[in-house]
Design a protein around this motif. Structure first.
Motif, mmCIF file in Angstrom:
data_model
loop_
_atom_site.group_PDB
_atom_site.id
_atom_site.type_symbol
_atom_site.label_atom_id
_atom_site.label_comp_id
_atom_site.label_asym_id
_atom_site.label_seq_id
_atom_site.Cartn_x
_atom_site.Cartn_y
_atom_site.Cartn_z
ATOM 1 N N ALA A 64 -53.916 -39.909 -21.310
ATOM 2 C CA ALA A 64 -54.307 -39.837 -22.719
ATOM 3 C C ALA A 64 -53.506 -38.807 -23.509
ATOM 4 O O ALA A 64 -53.179 -39.032 -24.674
ATOM 5 N N THR A 65 -53.195 -37.690 -22.884
ATOM 6 C CA THR A 65 -52.534 -36.591 -23.601
ATOM 7 C C THR A 65 -51.552 -35.877 -22.675
ATOM 8 O O THR A 65 -51.487 -36.155 -21.473
ATOM 9 N N ALA A 75 -60.346 -47.413 -19.842
ATOM 10 C CA ALA A 75 -61.269 -46.299 -19.642
ATOM 11 C C ALA A 75 -61.553 -46.151 -18.156
ATOM 12 O O ALA A 75 -61.928 -47.125 -17.491
ATOM 13 N N ALA A 111 -54.241 -49.798 -22.010
ATOM 14 C CA ALA A 111 -55.128 -48.637 -21.887
ATOM 15 C C ALA A 111 -56.454 -49.065 -21.272
ATOM 16 O O ALA A 111 -57.004 -50.114 -21.626
ATOM 17 N N GLU A 147 -55.519 -45.183 -25.536
ATOM 18 C CA GLU A 147 -55.109 -46.248 -26.454
ATOM 19 C C GLU A 147 -54.013 -45.765 -27.395
ATOM 20 O O GLU A 147 -53.099 -46.527 -27.737
ATOM 21 N N ALA A 148 -54.077 -44.509 -27.806
ATOM 22 C CA ALA A 148 -53.029 -43.963 -28.664
ATOM 23 C C ALA A 148 -51.695 -43.916 -27.921
ATOM 24 O O ALA A 148 -50.641 -44.250 -28.488
ATOM 25 N N ASN A 185 -60.746 -40.367 -21.555
ATOM 26 C CA ASN A 185 -60.553 -40.326 -23.002
ATOM 27 C C ASN A 185 -59.873 -41.633 -23.425
ATOM 28 O O ASN A 185 -58.649 -41.708 -23.542
ATOM 29 N N LEU A 186 -60.655 -42.677 -23.632
ATOM 30 C CA LEU A 186 -60.083 -43.989 -23.938
ATOM 31 C C LEU A 186 -59.313 -43.970 -25.252
ATOM 32 O O LEU A 186 -58.252 -44.596 -25.363
ATOM 33 N N GLU A 187 -59.811 -43.265 -26.244
ATOM 34 C CA GLU A 187 -59.118 -43.212 -27.521
ATOM 35 C C GLU A 187 -57.707 -42.640 -27.352
ATOM 36 O O GLU A 187 -56.734 -43.145 -27.923
ATOM 37 N N GLY A 188 -57.593 -41.585 -26.548
ATOM 38 C CA GLY A 188 -56.283 -41.005 -26.289
ATOM 39 C C GLY A 188 -55.388 -41.949 -25.511
ATOM 40 O O GLY A 188 -54.182 -42.051 -25.779
#
Length: 256
Positions: A15-16, A61, A59, A44-45, A39-42
């Motif tokens: 994610a990061t 989770a 991506a 996906e980013a 951190n699924l949002e990360g």
């Protein structure tokens, strides 16, 4: 680098920071990347940046501390890509509630030790175990695990974290020794202080200056520094490297 084009690689913790930079570097080299993270949002980013650059990424989770989640991660990789050729383990629990409470042994909280090992070490064992049969199906492959200089230096605090990273080094050697003759390579990278979203940006300028003064490099680390090393170890250019843990730390440690 040779041998990364069209390789199917799982990034467990993308994610990061180092994980995100490595997923992007692998995609630049032509690999297809499955990016797993709690951190699924990360995640996906990261996948979005890969796809915007013309690469292939998915991506997912997933939680290193959940064995069922690990199985699902690799099932998704097979469903998306038809198999797995490589794995990069980079996730860890660095939260204030875990790493931030990992004091010296006189202050030991067994729950912190259990949580640290559950994520940082047992989680890696689960991902390696899930990856090995898939790598064997493809005639071999590569795993890279993320260790830490904490495994060597003997800090006055963070003994659970250090022990978990020393365990990762042992796990890396085990996988290389057990399946190396069958075409599986397992190596590790041991980062120094790396500037990232959750790294030294939160530290004081005085602390950063002290770290910089202790290494043999004119700057602190960046996620891209690790991404290059990991991509190499996953590539065919590293075909004769197995069971090693490399310090990628700006010369902070000097080990044979």
């Amino acid at each position: 680098m040779r041998g990364l084009a069209d390789k199917r690689i799982v990034v467990a913790g993308g994610a990061t920071g180092i994980g995100a930079a490595t997923a992007e570097r692998l995609a630049e080299e032509g690999a297809q990347v499955l990016i797993g993270d709690v951190n699924l949002e990360g995640a996906e980013a990261t996948a979005g940046r890969v796809k915007a650059a013309g690469g292939t990424a998915v991506a997912v989770a997933f939680d290193l501390a959940d064995e069922g989640s690990v199985r699902a991660l690799f099932e998704r990789a097979v469903a998306e890509f038809g198999g797995v050729d490589g794995l990069f383990n980079v996730g860890a629990d660095l939260s204030p509630d875990t790493l931030g409470r990992d004091g010296d042994l006189s202050e030991m909280d067994a729950a912190i030790w259990r949580r640290t090992f559950e994520v940082n070490l047992i989680g890696y064992a689960h991902t390696c175990r899930a990856a090995v049969p898939l790598l064997l199906e493809g005639g071999g492959g590569a795993i890279v695990n993320t260790s830490s200089g904490a495994a060597y230096v003997g800090e006055a605090v963070r003994p659970a974290y250090a022990a978990s990273k020393a365990g990762i080094n042992a796990l890396t050697r085990h996988v290389a020794s057990r399946w190396g003759k069958e075409g599986i390579r397992c190596n590790g990278v041991s980062p120094g202080m790396v500037l990232s979203e959750t790294g030294l940006e939160t530290m004081s300028e005085g602390f950063k200056a002290a770290v910089l003064g202790a290494i043999r490099s004119p700057r602190l680390g960046r996620p891209a520094d690790l991404a290059g090393a990991v991509a190499f170890l996953l590539s065919d250019d590293a075909a004769w490297i197995n069971g090693q843990t490399w310090s990628v730390d700006g010369g902070g440690s000097l080990r044979d």
